[in-house]
Design a protein around this motif. Structure first.
Motif, mmCIF file in Angstrom:
data_model
loop_
_atom_site.group_PDB
_atom_site.id
_atom_site.type_symbol
_atom_site.label_atom_id
_atom_site.label_comp_id
_atom_site.label_asym_id
_atom_site.label_seq_id
_atom_site.Cartn_x
_atom_site.Cartn_y
_atom_site.Cartn_z
ATOM 1 N N SER A 229 0.835 -1.199 0.000
ATOM 2 C CA SER A 229 0.000 0.000 0.000
ATOM 3 C C SER A 229 0.868 1.246 0.000
ATOM 4 O O SER A 229 2.026 1.226 0.428
ATOM 5 N N LEU A 230 0.278 2.339 -0.481
ATOM 6 C CA LEU A 230 0.946 3.642 -0.507
ATOM 7 C C LEU A 230 -0.034 4.708 -0.042
ATOM 8 O O LEU A 230 -1.184 4.755 -0.505
ATOM 9 N N SER A 231 0.412 5.551 0.884
ATOM 10 C CA SER A 231 -0.368 6.706 1.329
ATOM 11 C C SER A 231 0.456 7.965 1.083
ATOM 12 O O SER A 231 1.660 7.982 1.371
ATOM 13 N N VAL A 232 -0.188 9.005 0.563
ATOM 14 C CA VAL A 232 0.498 10.249 0.221
ATOM 15 C C VAL A 232 -0.229 11.414 0.885
ATOM 16 O O VAL A 232 -1.466 11.447 0.912
ATOM 17 N N GLU A 233 0.532 12.343 1.422
ATOM 18 C CA GLU A 233 -0.014 13.577 1.974
ATOM 19 C C GLU A 233 0.745 14.770 1.421
ATOM 20 O O GLU A 233 1.969 14.710 1.253
ATOM 21 N N ILE A 234 0.024 15.858 1.155
ATOM 22 C CA ILE A 234 0.641 17.129 0.789
ATOM 23 C C ILE A 234 0.387 18.109 1.928
ATOM 24 O O ILE A 234 -0.773 18.365 2.289
ATOM 25 N N HIS A 235 1.459 18.631 2.521
ATOM 26 C CA HIS A 235 1.367 19.604 3.611
ATOM 27 C C HIS A 235 1.807 20.966 3.097
ATOM 28 O O HIS A 235 2.877 21.090 2.480
ATOM 29 N N SER A 236 1.015 21.991 3.367
ATOM 30 C CA SER A 236 1.427 23.336 2.970
ATOM 31 C C SER A 236 2.538 23.841 3.885
ATOM 32 O O SER A 236 2.614 23.484 5.063
ATOM 33 N N LEU A 237 3.422 24.653 3.324
ATOM 34 C CA LEU A 237 4.506 25.286 4.069
ATOM 35 C C LEU A 237 4.488 26.784 3.807
ATOM 36 O O LEU A 237 4.156 27.208 2.704
ATOM 37 N N ASP A 238 4.865 27.577 4.820
ATOM 38 C CA ASP A 238 5.145 28.969 4.475
ATOM 39 C C ASP A 238 6.581 29.035 3.953
ATOM 40 O O ASP A 238 7.338 28.075 4.056
ATOM 41 N N HIS A 239 6.967 30.134 3.357
ATOM 42 C CA HIS A 239 8.255 30.193 2.668
ATOM 43 C C HIS A 239 9.439 30.017 3.611
ATOM 44 O O HIS A 239 10.454 29.408 3.241
ATOM 45 N N LEU A 240 9.330 30.523 4.837
ATOM 46 C CA LEU A 240 10.418 30.350 5.785
ATOM 47 C C LEU A 240 10.584 28.881 6.162
ATOM 48 O O LEU A 240 11.706 28.397 6.334
ATOM 49 N N ALA A 241 9.464 28.156 6.278
ATOM 50 C CA ALA A 241 9.535 26.727 6.584
ATOM 51 C C ALA A 241 10.155 25.953 5.428
ATOM 52 O O ALA A 241 10.911 24.995 5.631
ATOM 53 N N PHE A 242 9.852 26.353 4.215
ATOM 54 C CA PHE A 242 10.442 25.742 3.021
ATOM 55 C C PHE A 242 11.967 25.897 3.062
ATOM 56 O O PHE A 242 12.716 24.930 2.850
ATOM 57 N N ASP A 243 12.444 27.105 3.373
ATOM 58 C CA ASP A 243 13.882 27.346 3.461
ATOM 59 C C ASP A 243 14.505 26.577 4.622
ATOM 60 O O ASP A 243 15.628 26.059 4.516
ATOM 61 N N PHE A 244 13.780 26.505 5.745
ATOM 62 C CA PHE A 244 14.282 25.780 6.913
ATOM 63 C C PHE A 244 14.510 24.308 6.585
ATOM 64 O O PHE A 244 15.556 23.733 6.939
ATOM 65 N N LEU A 245 13.556 23.660 5.913
ATOM 66 C CA LEU A 245 13.694 22.238 5.606
ATOM 67 C C LEU A 245 14.836 21.976 4.645
ATOM 68 O O LEU A 245 15.547 20.962 4.766
ATOM 69 N N TYR A 246 15.044 22.877 3.670
ATOM 70 C CA TYR A 246 16.181 22.706 2.790
ATOM 71 C C TYR A 246 17.503 22.833 3.562
ATOM 72 O O TYR A 246 18.450 22.071 3.342
ATOM 73 N N GLY A 247 17.568 23.795 4.475
ATOM 74 C CA GLY A 247 18.763 23.925 5.303
ATOM 75 C C GLY A 247 18.973 22.701 6.162
ATOM 76 O O GLY A 247 20.111 22.235 6.341
ATOM 77 N N LEU A 248 17.890 22.156 6.705
ATOM 78 C CA LEU A 248 17.980 20.952 7.526
ATOM 79 C C LEU A 248 18.480 19.773 6.698
ATOM 80 O O LEU A 248 19.314 18.984 7.154
ATOM 81 N N TYR A 249 17.993 19.676 5.473
ATOM 82 C CA TYR A 249 18.431 18.587 4.589
ATOM 83 C C TYR A 249 19.944 18.629 4.376
ATOM 84 O O TYR A 249 20.631 17.602 4.480
ATOM 85 N N PHE A 250 20.487 19.799 4.104
ATOM 86 C CA PHE A 250 21.914 19.903 3.826
ATOM 87 C C PHE A 250 22.767 19.658 5.071
ATOM 88 O O PHE A 250 23.933 19.285 4.966
ATOM 89 N N GLN A 251 22.177 19.838 6.274
ATOM 90 C CA GLN A 251 22.917 19.543 7.494
ATOM 91 C C GLN A 251 22.878 18.055 7.838
ATOM 92 O O GLN A 251 23.818 17.528 8.436
ATOM 93 N N ILE A 252 21.790 17.369 7.472
ATOM 94 C CA ILE A 252 21.636 15.958 7.831
ATOM 95 C C ILE A 252 22.233 15.032 6.789
ATOM 96 O O ILE A 252 22.883 14.032 7.116
ATOM 97 N N ALA A 253 22.020 15.326 5.509
ATOM 98 C CA ALA A 253 22.481 14.449 4.429
ATOM 99 C C ALA A 253 23.963 14.696 4.173
ATOM 100 O O ALA A 253 24.353 15.276 3.161
ATOM 101 N N ARG A 254 24.797 14.251 5.097
ATOM 102 C CA ARG A 254 26.235 14.489 5.005
ATOM 103 C C ARG A 254 26.896 13.424 4.138
ATOM 104 O O ARG A 254 26.536 12.244 4.213
ATOM 105 N N PRO A 255 27.893 13.780 3.326
ATOM 106 C CA PRO A 255 28.540 12.788 2.472
ATOM 107 C C PRO A 255 29.429 11.830 3.234
ATOM 108 O O PRO A 255 29.592 10.675 2.846
ATOM 109 N N GLY A 256 30.025 12.271 4.349
ATOM 110 C CA GLY A 256 30.904 11.412 5.123
ATOM 111 C C GLY A 256 32.265 11.222 4.457
ATOM 112 O O GLY A 256 32.471 11.566 3.296
#
Length: 311
Positions: A229-256
């Motif tokens: 099974s697959l379930s999908v959700e779309i959550h709205s973001l304000d623009h600051l939250a959009f920028d925050f998540l991208y910043g979080l991604y670059f801090q977590i997804a480290r190449p090592g």
């Protein structure tokens, strides 16, 4: 010159293979407010914790005794969050949290110090359908298998931002590489995709994980089989939250490894939370309010046969 190169190569090889555990000074604790509130008819949780040392492995504990509330700045409605053992909660009764287009103010008071943040709840499009596609076996998956996608269109009017989430067989696809965000119907501002169907990478790529086969080298499990099974959700973001998540991604997804020498330095991500009356008091975290649209589908024998016929 040749000897110098050999020495440098030896140093780099040694550095890549040696594990070190540096002793760091204990950092000052910073208040962390994790407040992602949405319109789903389920308990809404806000976590109030404090930062920990970089190498600390334990789960951050709740800061007790905080007063947590959200005010609808359009209607004046107040949402009081009650302290429980784990976090602070608000429970919907007959109506979900908030209204699209309204502005909200979060207020957190800890030990007499007040913190604030603001968020506007954006709109989300409905998810029209979920589709499963048949794929014959190939060099990666050694059996016939299925992939999935959702179909939805961004509403007309530039500037909508979203966080698209998916669950396969009830398990959230939440690895850093599976973070799926959209600006209108594309990846970022400036793309001419406002008011259109979401582009294929947003609709398909992240929700079709190819997990390594546990018993066979260089072979992967099918993303979906009959019964999945697959379930999908779309959550709205304000623009600051959009920028925050991208910043979080670059801090977590480290190449090592050696590549870490050339990656973005570790740093706290941006925040929309600030101290009231004392700008020097450090605080981090984020506050966002989301409208949500959702859809789910199970891959039955009938759907699998129909996908096979359409192939």
């Amino acid at each position: 010159m040749k000897n110098i190169l050999l020495i440098l190569l030896s140093v780099f090889a040694f550095a890549c293979e040696t594990e070190i555990t540096p002793k760091l000074n204990a950092p000052a604790e910073i208040l962390v407010v994790d407040a992602w509130v949405n319109q789903k008819m389920e308990p809404q949780k806000i976590r109030i914790t404090r930062s920990q040392p970089y190498f600390e492995q334990s789960i951050p504990q709740k800061v007790p005794g905080a007063h947590v509330m959200i005010e609808d700045l359009n209607s004046g409605e107040i949402y009081e969050f009650q302290e429980e053992a784990e976090s602070y909660f608000w429970y919907p009764t007959d109506q979900p949290f908030g209204q699209v287009g309204h502005q909200y103010r979060l207020t957190v008071t800890v030990d007499g110090q007040e913190f604030e943040a603001f968020s506007k709840m954006g709109r989300v499009p409905p998810i029209d359908s979920i589709i499963f596609h048949y794929n014959p076996k190939d060099m990666i998956v050694k059996q016939d298998y299925y992939t999935a996608e959702f179909v939805a269109s961004d509403p007309a009017g530039a500037g909508d931002t979203y966080w698209i989430k998916a669950w396969r067989n009830g398990v959230f696809l939440g690895n850093p590489g599976e973070l799926n965000m959209a600006y209108d119907a594309g990846f970022s501002a400036g793309q001419p995709v406002d008011g259109q169907e979401f582009i294929i990478p947003l609709r398909r790529d992240f929700m079709n994980p190819y997990d390594p086969h546990p018993d066979k080298t260089n072979e992967f499990l099918p993303p979906y089989e009959v019964g999945d099974s697959l379930s999908v959700e779309i959550h709205s973001l304000d623009h600051l939250a959009f920028d925050f998540l991208y910043g979080l991604y670059f801090q977590i997804a480290r190449p090592g490894g050696f590549a870490e020498l050339f990656s973005m330095p570790l740093a706290n991500t941006s925040t929309n939370i600030f101290s009231v009356g004392d700008e020097d008091t450090p605080v981090t975290g984020f506050f966002n309010t989301s409208a949500v649209s959702s859809r789910g589908l199970k891959l039955s024998e009938e759907l699998a046969n129909a996908a096979l016929e359409e192939n």
